[in-house]
Enzyme design. Sequence first.
Site, PDB file in Angstrom:
ATOM      1  N   GLY B  52       0.791  -1.230   0.000  1.00  0.00           N
ATOM      2  CA  GLY B  52       0.000   0.000   0.000  1.00  0.00           C
ATOM      3  C   GLY B  52       0.818   1.273   0.000  1.00  0.00           C
ATOM      4  O   GLY B  52       0.259   2.367  -0.064  1.00  0.00           O
ATOM      5  N   ASP B  54       2.987   4.200  -1.495  1.00  0.00           N
ATOM      6  CA  ASP B  54       3.114   4.800  -2.827  1.00  0.00           C
ATOM      7  C   ASP B  54       4.577   5.063  -3.170  1.00  0.00           C
ATOM      8  O   ASP B  54       5.063   4.648  -4.210  1.00  0.00           O
ATOM      9  CB  ASP B  54       2.322   6.104  -2.890  1.00  0.00           C
ATOM     10  CG  ASP B  54       0.846   5.869  -2.602  1.00  0.00           C
ATOM     11  OD1 ASP B  54       0.321   4.840  -3.061  1.00  0.00           O
ATOM     12  OD2 ASP B  54       0.236   6.695  -1.912  1.00  0.00           O
ATOM     13  N   HIS B  77      20.745  16.213 -11.341  1.00  0.00           N
ATOM     14  CA  HIS B  77      19.940  15.998 -12.557  1.00  0.00           C
ATOM     15  C   HIS B  77      18.496  15.768 -12.175  1.00  0.00           C
ATOM     16  O   HIS B  77      18.167  15.686 -10.987  1.00  0.00           O
ATOM     17  CB  HIS B  77      20.492  14.837 -13.388  1.00  0.00           C
ATOM     18  CG  HIS B  77      20.439  13.511 -12.699  1.00  0.00           C
ATOM     19  ND1 HIS B  77      21.310  13.162 -11.681  1.00  0.00           N
ATOM     20  CD2 HIS B  77      19.610  12.451 -12.844  1.00  0.00           C
ATOM     21  CE1 HIS B  77      21.033  11.937 -11.259  1.00  0.00           C
ATOM     22  NE2 HIS B  77      19.996  11.490 -11.941  1.00  0.00           N
ATOM     23  N   HIS B  79      16.171  13.232 -12.485  1.00  0.00           N
ATOM     24  CA  HIS B  79      15.477  11.951 -12.277  1.00  0.00           C
ATOM     25  C   HIS B  79      14.789  11.917 -10.911  1.00  0.00           C
ATOM     26  O   HIS B  79      15.262  12.521  -9.961  1.00  0.00           O
ATOM     27  CB  HIS B  79      16.472  10.786 -12.373  1.00  0.00           C
ATOM     28  CG  HIS B  79      16.735  10.347 -13.784  1.00  0.00           C
ATOM     29  ND1 HIS B  79      17.885   9.694 -14.153  1.00  0.00           N
ATOM     30  CD2 HIS B  79      15.996  10.470 -14.915  1.00  0.00           C
ATOM     31  CE1 HIS B  79      17.844   9.425 -15.457  1.00  0.00           C
ATOM     32  NE2 HIS B  79      16.711   9.893 -15.933  1.00  0.00           N
ATOM     33  N   HIS B 143      24.389  11.572 -18.981  1.00  0.00           N
ATOM     34  CA  HIS B 143      23.556  10.590 -18.291  1.00  0.00           C
ATOM     35  C   HIS B 143      22.303  10.398 -19.136  1.00  0.00           C
ATOM     36  O   HIS B 143      22.166  11.040 -20.188  1.00  0.00           O
ATOM     37  CB  HIS B 143      23.233  11.122 -16.877  1.00  0.00           C
ATOM     38  CG  HIS B 143      22.444  10.197 -16.024  1.00  0.00           C
ATOM     39  ND1 HIS B 143      22.730   8.861 -15.907  1.00  0.00           N
ATOM     40  CD2 HIS B 143      21.353  10.411 -15.228  1.00  0.00           C
ATOM     41  CE1 HIS B 143      21.858   8.310 -15.075  1.00  0.00           C
ATOM     42  NE2 HIS B 143      21.005   9.223 -14.659  1.00  0.00           N
ATOM     43  N   ASP B 197      29.076   7.448  -8.399  1.00  0.00           N
ATOM     44  CA  ASP B 197      27.972   6.558  -8.805  1.00  0.00           C
ATOM     45  C   ASP B 197      28.434   5.104  -8.934  1.00  0.00           C
ATOM     46  O   ASP B 197      29.386   4.815  -9.656  1.00  0.00           O
ATOM     47  CB  ASP B 197      27.457   7.074 -10.161  1.00  0.00           C
ATOM     48  CG  ASP B 197      26.291   6.265 -10.735  1.00  0.00           C
ATOM     49  OD1 ASP B 197      25.719   5.441 -10.009  1.00  0.00           O
ATOM     50  OD2 ASP B 197      25.957   6.509 -11.918  1.00  0.00           O
ATOM     51  N   HIS B 370      24.360   4.594 -16.779  1.00  0.00           N
ATOM     52  CA  HIS B 370      25.334   4.554 -15.683  1.00  0.00           C
ATOM     53  C   HIS B 370      26.662   3.943 -16.131  1.00  0.00           C
ATOM     54  O   HIS B 370      26.693   2.987 -16.908  1.00  0.00           O
ATOM     55  CB  HIS B 370      24.781   3.759 -14.508  1.00  0.00           C
ATOM     56  CG  HIS B 370      23.563   4.371 -13.895  1.00  0.00           C
ATOM     57  ND1 HIS B 370      23.638   5.347 -12.932  1.00  0.00           N
ATOM     58  CD2 HIS B 370      22.247   4.180 -14.150  1.00  0.00           C
ATOM     59  CE1 HIS B 370      22.413   5.710 -12.589  1.00  0.00           C
ATOM     60  NE2 HIS B 370      21.543   5.018 -13.314  1.00  0.00           N
ATOM     61  N   HIS B 392      25.317   5.518  -4.401  1.00  0.00           N
ATOM     62  CA  HIS B 392      24.259   5.045  -5.313  1.00  0.00           C
ATOM     63  C   HIS B 392      24.401   3.558  -5.596  1.00  0.00           C
ATOM     64  O   HIS B 392      24.923   3.160  -6.644  1.00  0.00           O
ATOM     65  CB  HIS B 392      24.265   5.780  -6.670  1.00  0.00           C
ATOM     66  CG  HIS B 392      24.184   7.257  -6.559  1.00  0.00           C
ATOM     67  ND1 HIS B 392      24.342   8.102  -7.619  1.00  0.00           N
ATOM     68  CD2 HIS B 392      23.962   8.059  -5.498  1.00  0.00           C
ATOM     69  CE1 HIS B 392      24.240   9.344  -7.221  1.00  0.00           C
ATOM     70  NE2 HIS B 392      24.006   9.343  -5.933  1.00  0.00           N
ATOM     71  N   ASP B 446       1.994   7.172   1.998  1.00  0.00           N
ATOM     72  CA  ASP B 446       0.797   6.418   1.601  1.00  0.00           C
ATOM     73  C   ASP B 446      -0.323   7.434   1.484  1.00  0.00           C
ATOM     74  O   ASP B 446      -0.798   7.964   2.482  1.00  0.00           O
ATOM     75  CB  ASP B 446       0.493   5.363   2.665  1.00  0.00           C
ATOM     76  CG  ASP B 446      -0.786   4.579   2.352  1.00  0.00           C
ATOM     77  OD1 ASP B 446      -1.400   4.819   1.297  1.00  0.00           O
ATOM     78  OD2 ASP B 446      -1.171   3.731   3.184  1.00  0.00           O
TER      79      ASP B 446
END
EC number: 3.1.-.-
Lengths: 558, 558
Positions: B52, B54, B77, B79, B143, B197, B370, B392, B446
């Site tokens: 449940g 999100d 960036h 994302h 990227h 990264d 990546h 990351h 949620d």
Amino acid sequence: MRKRNSKKGGSLRVIPIGGLNEIGKNMTLLEYNDDILIIDCGMSFPEDEMYGIDIVIPDFSYIIKNKEKIKGMVLTHGHEDHIGAIPYLLNTTRVPIYGTRLTLGLVENKLKEHGIKADLNTIASGDKVQLGCFNVEAIRSTHSVADSICLSIDTPVGRVFHTGDFKIDYTPVDGAPIDFAKLAELGSKGVLLMMCDSTNATKPGYSASEQTVGVAIENIFRGSEARILIATFSSNVHRVQKIIDTAVLFNRKVAVSGRSMVNVVTIAMELGYLKVPPNVLVDINKTKNIPDKELVIITTGSQGEPMSALTRMASNDHKAVTIKKGDMVILSSSPVPGNEKTVSNVVNKLFEKGADVIYSDIADIHVSGHACEEELKLMHSLIKPKFFVPVHGEYRHLKKHSNIAEKLGYDPSHIFILENGNVLSLTSNSAEILKEEVPSQAIYVDGLGVGDVGNIVLRDRKLLSESGLIIVVAAIDKASGTVCSGPDLISRGFVYVRENENLIDQARAIAAKTLDKCCEENIKDWNALKTAVRDDLRGFIYKQTKRSPVILPIFLEV
Amino acid sequence: MRKRNSKKGGSLRVIPIGGLNEIGKNMTLLEYNDDILIIDCGMSFPEDEMYGIDIVIPDFSYIIKNKEKIKGMVLTHGHEDHIGAIPYLLNTTRVPIYGTRLTLGLVENKLKEHGIKADLNTIASGDKVQLGCFNVEAIRSTHSVADSICLSIDTPVGRVFHTGDFKIDYTPVDGAPIDFAKLAELGSKGVLLMMCDSTNATKPGYSASEQTVGVAIENIFRGSEARILIATFSSNVHRVQKIIDTAVLFNRKVAVSGRSMVNVVTIAMELGYLKVPPNVLVDINKTKNIPDKELVIITTGSQGEPMSALTRMASNDHKAVTIKKGDMVILSSSPVPGNEKTVSNVVNKLFEKGADVIYSDIADIHVSGHACEEELKLMHSLIKPKFFVPVHGEYRHLKKHSNIAEKLGYDPSHIFILENGNVLSLTSNSAEILKEEVPSQAIYVDGLGVGDVGNIVLRDRKLLSESGLIIVVAAIDKASGTVCSGPDLISRGFVYVRENENLIDQARAIAAKTLDKCCEENIKDWNALKTAVRDDLRGFIYKQTKRSPVILPIFLEV
């Protein structure tokens, strides 16, 4: 191609009950007049949204309805997706079962766990057995479990060839490749219908030989002074043999961990499929004093299964084995689609404990047991059937396999992409899909219950899992029509009640208000009362939280 | 390496709040005396067992506690795993935000949806900005989203270099590769700490250039007369540009479907990152009359997301687009781990509707954004930092990245595999992990609730999802101590009640018996009463079904 079949009763009916548009629960029926032959009886694992379901099995209702017609079941090999549903079938219907020694050994072990006795009949590759009007010949094959067979079945309308699961391995570990001469001979004599494994139809090229894994394992052993743990599928007896051989070569003892691994190793040794020199196997509970460089532990858990031995080791929850810095852990498998995350979790935990982990991202320590595109082409070119049904796969696999067949020159109208429950009617020169459908829905097994959990129950479980539930409970006095106790609100899986007392208090007030209003208006219809409370509460909760918990009003008349 | 730091207050504190031992919710703090700089503020998607939920966001409590120290946030960036949690942070703390134009365009769009205004400050690569004691320079990077930057941050103890997400693409679609000269210059001048990264650290070799995807797409267009649908990540503006360019080349119109794709295309066009000739874009609702060979539809849904445009098309549930035989559908993406099954489901449905589907199994129509092993080595060799923190990634990625660095000659004591919440204290010549821990748990969102669902609520949802629940309800007369209504049994998600009336009746009888017994024995303690009923019922249900539903006794005193 849909042709009318003129001779009533003179046709062969091929009925897949499971294994089409899915990976798993493989089961096919051949029916001719009063005879039915069953090929395999597998289970599959539940999808994510099948909450609480343990396993999924085929729908046996057509078999039960026609139980007096059943002449026997033939098994192609001993993987769960081909034998896993047998106990559930035998609970409803007595069926004599035919299979190779190792396959039946695995079945017997499974039946023992369920407390079921069965009529098991061993066949070897090359053997023929007459079951009703069907004459079944077992043909040696190669797959990721030993003692796999293809089936050549002579029927009154012609020969049916079923590959089972297979790959073309020219150098299998036991030295016995697929019986090419026999396949070529069948192709020359003529095959009416081939049903062929499609699992790897979308993969170009060839699958690598099991021997390549042996080489990779040997290279790892050669360079290592560490304690080595190898997780693989327990049913892959050839790979287990290779690991044991390599252990012997490098003077290591072997311990076995995990219930299914212990079972399979025991059965395979008893039946002679696994050859272990004396004094090599040691008890997993007595490995503490063996130097690291003299020990190999073979274990279950290569898919990151939550209760498996390797997962328990990675979580410091295994009685006999504690992972320590410097251990070398090999996952000799690829994650089955859907298991990627659980496998990563186990790999991360092993790394965190200081182990070196070798898994599919890093080296070639696994090969598939299913034929890729070029191997499928070889099988088609040997068998050269008149009609073709791709089996074992999701639609994309079946479709790709059908495309491969078309490129090999099949008449497209001779290829049938079937669905579970379809009936393909065959004569010696025609084939058509009948309009009739045989029941073939997925049957859910949850605990001891078989089929008592269906889509409505699953939908409720999904709703409960998403936002939990709120119960509104009140007692209402029959005589006066007034609320004499409550309403109380009880929630589970919704929010932390202690930190959201305000929200719960407001919700209770709303339920009380609606109840009082209904009582004032003298509404006696309990369903109307429940609906009013549910609607008012649902609106309030959604506005406050953007969530839709299950709301369950319960009113007691006193 | 754990060294004591003698100069109190004279050290830089590097604090990862998210992004370590996980993929997602990247966020790092740099703290020096009274200044805090925030790098990124991302979200992550819930794991399977987070029923449940999100989205998941970082724990902001350290930031809120130190809000007067916050000098600003710099974004690498646009994302979601780097900007997705910004609205939730801004709801608690005002923070000036710095980023490139496209990044801020994406942030602005997100804030608009949340109805939040913010202090957004555009920087371009090459720009420097002073935030407290931190001097931040933006350096052009490459990227899978345009306008990505690395960060070079001058601090009182030395220079910190943060790669952000990056790959080495010598031939990016916009012609502007990573600023190698600048990286080499920084390396020559000296870098104290690099955070780099690690997402693809376990992948050997190089990632392919985005241009290779362009070539693959062009080849598909060249050979096709079909209507083409391409699903990809909306944020991959370069790929969208390439698809549009190819469409123009082959005289096709372009329609865009899916909310995030429409948003990003609109923003990127406004900001000049996406160049579309006039009369190429057409409304998705007005494509019916365009011949198949003159149309391309760019859509969301490359991960099989349930509500995405492509999934709706595959399910015949899209207003404007109906998949038909002969359509060519390209999934220009790889399934993110965990999404394999949903992607397969969509692919199967598209094939069933007669479309040709090209997805990652079949052709090279996607490249990763990546850096792989060899690219990481190049970055390390250019920057040559004194200390290194892999960021990351899950532990296996961080560990592998650390191994790569060791092979490049790093002193192992200069490499720190941190956990979220760790504090790395740096001076100009020392680094140590402090014993202090900063709060960094995963915060669950949620609906409108942020952090009001925790592990206890999730455990309840899991239990409810596995076997459902049984409610036992009764009214008990206060005066006489007898049951005056009930017990009634109500179940949800347990079994089909109609087909299991016998079981439910027996269970009710057991609850009644236990209740009566307690009443006879004059047990007034309600908790004892509930426990007795729950235990007796649980035992009975488990024996009968091998299931453990949640059992909830509710007794009303009237």
